[in-house]
Design a protein around this motif. Structure first.
Motif, mmCIF file in Angstrom:
data_model
loop_
_atom_site.group_PDB
_atom_site.id
_atom_site.type_symbol
_atom_site.label_atom_id
_atom_site.label_comp_id
_atom_site.label_asym_id
_atom_site.label_seq_id
_atom_site.Cartn_x
_atom_site.Cartn_y
_atom_site.Cartn_z
ATOM 1 N N ALA A 1 32.868 -63.564 -129.597
ATOM 2 C CA ALA A 1 32.253 -62.745 -128.546
ATOM 3 C C ALA A 1 30.858 -63.258 -128.202
ATOM 4 N N SER A 2 30.257 -62.593 -127.223
ATOM 5 C CA SER A 2 28.910 -62.942 -126.766
ATOM 6 C C SER A 2 27.990 -61.736 -126.850
ATOM 7 N N LEU A 3 26.715 -62.022 -127.005
ATOM 8 C CA LEU A 3 25.668 -61.006 -126.955
ATOM 9 C C LEU A 3 24.454 -61.630 -126.286
ATOM 10 N N ARG A 4 23.640 -60.782 -125.655
ATOM 11 C CA ARG A 4 22.377 -61.260 -125.126
ATOM 12 C C ARG A 4 21.249 -60.401 -125.697
ATOM 13 N N LEU A 5 20.350 -61.059 -126.388
ATOM 14 C CA LEU A 5 19.178 -60.391 -126.929
ATOM 15 C C LEU A 5 18.029 -60.503 -125.929
ATOM 16 N N SER A 6 17.218 -59.468 -125.896
ATOM 17 C CA SER A 6 16.035 -59.466 -125.052
ATOM 18 C C SER A 6 14.803 -59.182 -125.902
ATOM 19 N N CYS A 7 13.679 -59.735 -125.480
ATOM 20 C CA CYS A 7 12.416 -59.490 -126.160
ATOM 21 C C CYS A 7 11.346 -59.294 -125.103
ATOM 22 N N ALA A 8 10.846 -58.070 -125.027
ATOM 23 C CA ALA A 8 9.814 -57.737 -124.052
ATOM 24 C C ALA A 8 8.447 -57.808 -124.716
ATOM 25 N N ALA A 9 7.542 -58.535 -124.079
ATOM 26 C CA ALA A 9 6.195 -58.715 -124.614
ATOM 27 C C ALA A 9 5.191 -57.900 -123.811
ATOM 28 N N SER A 10 4.200 -57.374 -124.510
ATOM 29 C CA SER A 10 3.103 -56.660 -123.854
ATOM 30 C C SER A 10 1.817 -56.939 -124.625
ATOM 31 N N GLY A 11 0.716 -56.685 -123.980
ATOM 32 C CA GLY A 11 -0.562 -56.935 -124.621
ATOM 33 C C GLY A 11 -1.175 -58.225 -124.123
ATOM 34 N N ARG A 12 -1.656 -59.067 -125.028
ATOM 35 C CA ARG A 12 -2.386 -60.276 -124.688
ATOM 36 C C ARG A 12 -1.421 -61.404 -124.299
ATOM 37 N N THR A 13 -0.595 -61.153 -123.297
ATOM 38 C CA THR A 13 0.457 -62.095 -122.948
ATOM 39 C C THR A 13 -0.046 -63.332 -122.226
ATOM 40 N N PHE A 14 -1.263 -63.301 -121.687
ATOM 41 C CA PHE A 14 -1.748 -64.435 -120.918
ATOM 42 C C PHE A 14 -2.106 -65.611 -121.801
ATOM 43 N N SER A 15 -2.241 -65.411 -123.094
ATOM 44 C CA SER A 15 -2.677 -66.481 -123.983
ATOM 45 C C SER A 15 -1.533 -67.105 -124.772
ATOM 46 N N ARG A 16 -0.298 -66.865 -124.313
ATOM 47 C CA ARG A 16 0.837 -67.372 -125.076
ATOM 48 C C ARG A 16 1.083 -68.858 -124.851
ATOM 49 N N ASP A 17 1.603 -69.504 -125.884
ATOM 50 C CA ASP A 17 2.021 -70.897 -125.781
ATOM 51 C C ASP A 17 3.537 -70.997 -125.776
ATOM 52 N N ALA A 18 4.181 -70.265 -126.653
ATOM 53 C CA ALA A 18 5.631 -70.333 -126.753
ATOM 54 C C ALA A 18 6.173 -69.040 -127.339
ATOM 55 N N MET A 19 7.397 -68.762 -127.011
ATOM 56 C CA MET A 19 8.119 -67.641 -127.610
ATOM 57 C C MET A 19 9.390 -68.182 -128.246
ATOM 58 N N GLY A 20 9.835 -67.497 -129.268
ATOM 59 C CA GLY A 20 11.009 -68.010 -129.962
ATOM 60 C C GLY A 20 11.805 -66.922 -130.639
ATOM 61 N N TRP A 21 12.947 -67.332 -131.143
ATOM 62 C CA TRP A 21 13.830 -66.457 -131.901
ATOM 63 C C TRP A 21 14.048 -67.062 -133.282
ATOM 64 N N PHE A 22 13.980 -66.212 -134.271
ATOM 65 C CA PHE A 22 14.277 -66.573 -135.645
ATOM 66 C C PHE A 22 15.315 -65.578 -136.147
ATOM 67 N N ARG A 23 15.956 -65.900 -137.258
ATOM 68 C CA ARG A 23 16.899 -64.963 -137.847
ATOM 69 C C ARG A 23 16.831 -65.025 -139.361
ATOM 70 N N GLN A 24 17.207 -63.919 -139.971
ATOM 71 C CA GLN A 24 17.227 -63.857 -141.426
ATOM 72 C C GLN A 24 18.472 -63.122 -141.877
ATOM 73 N N ALA A 25 19.316 -63.832 -142.590
ATOM 74 C CA ALA A 25 20.529 -63.258 -143.157
ATOM 75 C C ALA A 25 20.213 -62.718 -144.546
ATOM 76 N N PRO A 26 21.025 -61.782 -145.038
ATOM 77 C CA PRO A 26 20.777 -61.212 -146.368
ATOM 78 C C PRO A 26 20.709 -62.294 -147.444
ATOM 79 N N GLY A 27 19.665 -62.252 -148.241
ATOM 80 C CA GLY A 27 19.525 -63.199 -149.335
ATOM 81 C C GLY A 27 19.067 -64.584 -148.931
ATOM 82 N N LYS A 28 18.758 -64.766 -147.648
ATOM 83 C CA LYS A 28 18.323 -66.077 -147.165
ATOM 84 C C LYS A 28 16.934 -65.987 -146.550
ATOM 85 N N GLU A 29 16.309 -67.152 -146.412
ATOM 86 C CA GLU A 29 15.003 -67.194 -145.778
ATOM 87 C C GLU A 29 15.141 -67.118 -144.257
#
Length: 119
Positions: A16-44
């Protein structure tokens, strides 16, 4: 600092498919990059994908290349992660991150959204 709110996680079957969203607020004008990370149980926590806020260059982990696509809407201060052909090993809490530059050590983080893929 930047405040980040993720959404779009859930429980789906393999393939299947999913789409994740991430809304940013605050000091957004100073950003360089945005990213996604994940953590599974028992893993880094591991890198999934990133996108530069200026120019739009993208970077993907080998494990998701060809299946996941990161994109952004600067007008909405939102970054997306389109996840296709999901596998059980994609099960994890997915976190959005925003860095002003100099790597992810200085990033702001969201609270995370759970993605569970059943076989």
């Amino acid at each position: 600092h930047v405040q980040l709110v993720e959404s779009g996680g859930g429980l789906v079957q393999a393939g299947a498919s999913l789409r994740l969203s991430c809304a940013a607020s605050g000091r957004t004008f100073s950003r360089d990059a945005m990213g996604w990370f994940r953590q599974a149980p028992g893993k880094e926590r591991e890198f999934v994908a990133a996108i530069r806020c200026i120019g739009g260059s993208t970077y993907d982990a080998v494990s998701v290349k060809g299946r996941f696509t990161i994109s952004r809407d600067n007008a909405k201060n939102t970054v997306y992660l389109q996840m296709n052909s999901l596998k059980p090993e994609d099960t994890a809490v997915y976190y959005c991150a925003d860095t002003p530059g100099g790597g992810w050590g200085s990033a702001d983080w969201g609270q995370g959204t759970q993605v569970t893929v059943s076989s």
